[in-house]
Motif scaffolding. Sequence first.
Motif, PDB file in Angstrom:
ATOM      1  N   ALA A 270      39.862  53.332  47.764  1.00 10.03           N
ATOM      2  CA  ALA A 270      40.647  52.156  47.388  1.00 10.03           C
ATOM      3  C   ALA A 270      39.956  51.395  46.268  1.00 10.03           C
ATOM      4  CB  ALA A 270      40.851  51.249  48.608  1.00 10.03           C
ATOM      5  N   ALA A 271      38.637  51.258  46.367  1.00 17.51           N
ATOM      6  CA  ALA A 271      37.887  50.533  45.331  1.00 17.51           C
ATOM      7  C   ALA A 271      37.994  51.246  43.986  1.00 17.51           C
ATOM      8  CB  ALA A 271      36.424  50.393  45.739  1.00 17.51           C
ATOM      9  N   ARG A 272      37.924  52.570  43.985  1.00 14.61           N
ATOM     10  CA  ARG A 272      38.048  53.325  42.729  1.00 14.61           C
ATOM     11  C   ARG A 272      39.440  53.154  42.129  1.00 14.61           C
ATOM     12  NH1 ARG A 272      34.976  57.789  45.080  1.00 14.61           N
ATOM     13  NH2 ARG A 272      36.938  58.857  45.500  1.00 14.61           N
ATOM     14  N   ALA A 273      40.470  53.230  42.986  1.00 15.38           N
ATOM     15  CA  ALA A 273      41.841  53.078  42.494  1.00 15.38           C
ATOM     16  C   ALA A 273      42.058  51.682  41.922  1.00 15.38           C
ATOM     17  CB  ALA A 273      42.839  53.341  43.628  1.00 15.38           C
ATOM     18  N   GLU A 274      41.457  50.669  42.556  1.00 16.52           N
ATOM     19  CA  GLU A 274      41.609  49.298  42.080  1.00 16.52           C
ATOM     20  C   GLU A 274      40.882  49.097  40.748  1.00 16.52           C
ATOM     21  OE1 GLU A 274      40.389  46.857  45.360  1.00 16.52           O
ATOM     22  OE2 GLU A 274      41.995  47.610  46.650  1.00 16.52           O
ATOM     23  N   ARG A 275      39.708  49.703  40.608  1.00 16.16           N
ATOM     24  CA  ARG A 275      38.986  49.592  39.328  1.00 16.16           C
ATOM     25  C   ARG A 275      39.760  50.267  38.200  1.00 16.16           C
ATOM     26  NH1 ARG A 275      34.367  50.571  42.621  1.00 16.16           N
ATOM     27  NH2 ARG A 275      34.408  52.792  42.077  1.00 16.16           N
ATOM     28  N   ALA A 276      40.362  51.419  38.501  1.00 15.34           N
ATOM     29  CA  ALA A 276      41.152  52.124  37.489  1.00 15.34           C
ATOM     30  C   ALA A 276      42.375  51.302  37.091  1.00 15.34           C
ATOM     31  CB  ALA A 276      41.586  53.490  38.024  1.00 15.34           C
ATOM     32  N   LEU A 277      42.975  50.626  38.060  1.00  8.60           N
ATOM     33  CA  LEU A 277      44.135  49.785  37.777  1.00  8.60           C
ATOM     34  C   LEU A 277      43.752  48.634  36.850  1.00  8.60           C
ATOM     35  CD1 LEU A 277      46.989  48.633  38.249  1.00  8.60           C
ATOM     36  CD2 LEU A 277      46.162  47.701  40.422  1.00  8.60           C
ATOM     37  N   LEU A 278      42.653  47.972  37.149  1.00 11.75           N
ATOM     38  CA  LEU A 278      42.241  46.813  36.352  1.00 11.75           C
ATOM     39  C   LEU A 278      41.773  47.222  34.967  1.00 11.75           C
ATOM     40  CD1 LEU A 278      40.290  44.838  39.112  1.00 11.75           C
ATOM     41  CD2 LEU A 278      42.627  44.452  38.305  1.00 11.75           C
ATOM     42  N   ALA A 279      41.165  48.413  34.859  1.00 14.34           N
ATOM     43  CA  ALA A 279      40.625  48.852  33.564  1.00 14.34           C
ATOM     44  C   ALA A 279      41.719  49.046  32.528  1.00 14.34           C
ATOM     45  CB  ALA A 279      39.835  50.151  33.745  1.00 14.34           C
ATOM     46  N   GLY A 280      42.906  49.441  32.962  1.00 13.73           N
ATOM     47  CA  GLY A 280      43.965  49.710  31.993  1.00 13.73           C
ATOM     48  C   GLY A 280      44.932  48.568  31.777  1.00 13.73           C
ATOM     49  N   ALA A 281      44.666  47.397  32.377  1.00  8.86           N
ATOM     50  CA  ALA A 281      45.599  46.277  32.300  1.00  8.86           C
ATOM     51  C   ALA A 281      45.194  45.256  31.251  1.00  8.86           C
ATOM     52  CB  ALA A 281      45.685  45.595  33.664  1.00  8.86           C
ATOM     53  N   ALA A 282      46.179  44.525  30.756  1.00 11.29           N
ATOM     54  CA  ALA A 282      45.900  43.398  29.866  1.00 11.29           C
ATOM     55  C   ALA A 282      45.097  42.356  30.640  1.00 11.29           C
ATOM     56  CB  ALA A 282      47.215  42.801  29.354  1.00 11.29           C
ATOM     57  N   PRO A 283      44.296  41.524  29.957  1.00 12.30           N
ATOM     58  CA  PRO A 283      43.427  40.570  30.669  1.00 12.30           C
ATOM     59  C   PRO A 283      44.160  39.664  31.645  1.00 12.30           C
ATOM     60  CG  PRO A 283      42.773  40.726  28.371  1.00 12.30           C
ATOM     61  CD  PRO A 283      44.035  41.527  28.511  1.00 12.30           C
ATOM     62  N   ASP A 284      45.293  39.086  31.227  1.00 12.67           N
ATOM     63  CA  ASP A 284      45.987  38.175  32.145  1.00 12.67           C
ATOM     64  C   ASP A 284      46.619  38.934  33.306  1.00 12.67           C
ATOM     65  OD1 ASP A 284      47.911  39.378  30.565  1.00 12.67           O
ATOM     66  OD2 ASP A 284      49.068  37.558  30.200  1.00 12.67           O
ATOM     67  N   VAL A 285      47.093  40.148  33.041  1.00  7.89           N
ATOM     68  CA  VAL A 285      47.644  40.969  34.111  1.00  7.89           C
ATOM     69  C   VAL A 285      46.519  41.395  35.062  1.00  7.89           C
ATOM     70  CG1 VAL A 285      48.795  43.157  34.662  1.00  7.89           C
ATOM     71  CG2 VAL A 285      49.578  41.783  32.727  1.00  7.89           C
ATOM     72  N   GLY A 286      45.343  41.713  34.510  1.00  3.12           N
ATOM     73  CA  GLY A 286      44.199  42.088  35.334  1.00  3.12           C
ATOM     74  C   GLY A 286      43.804  40.985  36.299  1.00  3.12           C
ATOM     75  N   ALA A 287      43.812  39.749  35.830  1.00  4.44           N
ATOM     76  CA  ALA A 287      43.475  38.623  36.704  1.00  4.44           C
ATOM     77  C   ALA A 287      44.490  38.483  37.828  1.00  4.44           C
ATOM     78  CB  ALA A 287      43.404  37.332  35.881  1.00  4.44           C
ATOM     79  N   ALA A 288      45.774  38.644  37.475  1.00  8.04           N
ATOM     80  CA  ALA A 288      46.826  38.559  38.492  1.00  8.04           C
ATOM     81  C   ALA A 288      46.722  39.710  39.488  1.00  8.04           C
ATOM     82  CB  ALA A 288      48.198  38.554  37.817  1.00  8.04           C
ATOM     83  N   LEU A 289      46.373  40.898  38.988  1.00  4.12           N
ATOM     84  CA  LEU A 289      46.218  42.057  39.871  1.00  4.12           C
ATOM     85  C   LEU A 289      45.070  41.856  40.846  1.00  4.12           C
ATOM     86  CD1 LEU A 289      46.741  44.932  37.279  1.00  4.12           C
ATOM     87  CD2 LEU A 289      48.229  44.449  39.239  1.00  4.12           C
ATOM     88  N   THR A 290      43.985  41.247  40.399  1.00 12.21           N
ATOM     89  CA  THR A 290      42.851  40.979  41.275  1.00 12.21           C
ATOM     90  C   THR A 290      43.267  40.080  42.428  1.00 12.21           C
ATOM     91  OG1 THR A 290      41.279  41.226  39.442  1.00 12.21           O
ATOM     92  CG2 THR A 290      40.523  40.022  41.391  1.00 12.21           C
ATOM     93  N   GLN A 291      44.034  39.042  42.126  1.00 10.59           N
ATOM     94  CA  GLN A 291      44.528  38.144  43.171  1.00 10.59           C
ATOM     95  C   GLN A 291      45.455  38.894  44.134  1.00 10.59           C
ATOM     96  OE1 GLN A 291      46.440  35.044  40.862  1.00 10.59           O
ATOM     97  NE2 GLN A 291      44.681  33.680  41.120  1.00 10.59           N
ATOM     98  N   TRP A 292      46.330  39.705  43.564  1.00 10.41           N
ATOM     99  CA  TRP A 292      47.296  40.451  44.376  1.00 10.41           C
ATOM    100  C   TRP A 292      46.595  41.419  45.330  1.00 10.41           C
ATOM    101  CZ3 TRP A 292      48.775  45.816  43.247  1.00 10.41           C
ATOM    102  CH2 TRP A 292      49.819  46.291  44.048  1.00 10.41           C
ATOM    103  N   LEU A 293      45.610  42.151  44.828  1.00  8.23           N
ATOM    104  CA  LEU A 293      44.882  43.104  45.662  1.00  8.23           C
ATOM    105  C   LEU A 293      44.131  42.381  46.783  1.00  8.23           C
ATOM    106  CD1 LEU A 293      43.529  45.418  42.830  1.00  8.23           C
ATOM    107  CD2 LEU A 293      45.233  46.047  44.559  1.00  8.23           C
TER     108      LEU A 293
END
Length: 328
Positions: free
Chosen positions: A9-32
């Motif tokens: 799960a941690a690897r999948a989450e890191r891969a998700l955040l790595a390919g996202a725009a900065p503001d989307v990445g912040a929102a994804l972190t909260q969502w996860l």
Amino acid sequence: MAASDAQKAARAERALLAGAAPDVGAALTQWLARLGHERRLSPKTREAYARDVATFLGLLARHLGRVPDLRALADMHPRDVRAVIAARRAEGIEPRTQMRFLAAARSFGRHMEREGLGKVGALTAVRAPRIPRTLPRPLSPSDARAMADPATRAGEDREPWVLARDAAVIALLYGSGLRISEALGLMRRDMPEPGRGDQIIVHGKGNKTRMVPVLKAVLEAVDAYARACPHELEPASPLFRGVKGGPLSPRIVQQAVERMRGSLGLPDSATPHALRHSFATHLLSRGGDLRSIQELLGHASLSTTQIYAAVDSVALMAAWKAAHPRAR
């Protein structure tokens, strides 16, 4: 050593955040974080959600020609979502996986709206793919009993304690209707010794717990394995162990069932999960009521359990056509 569900799960989450725009990445972190702490989803489910949203954002970026930020997500048109779904379908993904893929994206969209980051209306405006209704394929009572019988594995060239272990797991799947993850998630302290109890507490999906009865024959199978196991089974340690002493992998159980399919001449539909289907269907055919079976299986909704009534009806009609003199 195989990675744990939490590591995956941690690897999948890191891969998700790595390919996202900065503001989307912040929102994804909260969502996860919300998925883990508030909704209490398991690491395996969080991994699936992260992978699906990463795939959605990647396909959307290819469609739009740029990595989408929060504004681009809020400005999406239904045709953009349809284009992403079409691209996913072109990869040969089946409808059930497409529906889960869209559900993960909608979950993130709801998070955005809840946090005031924008309303992603396009995700709800597009209908989810239709899933063909398929009925579970349970085993016959005799085949299910044969799979749960330790004598079935007597000719296999493996250590006796490993054969006893596989027999105990399979006995739990059929005798108590457990999911394979629930059986392998049991601690040693969770399983009473023969004569000292006939129920266990099972931790199911969403960290929900339920009380499940255990047959005497199942308790005896687990006890035979525990006595033969060469690894020390501490009360707070996993009950079922791999050859090297680590937690038993679901894949090992699947392989054991595959070997039995060959020796018993069973169809490919004879899987570990088919034993859970068999548990429910056989209970229903013997007069069990749907509400009780729902509790035993840990289904959140009765509608999920009702599919076994359809299986029972199909079996009844097949028997009628085979036996009634006017059915031909």
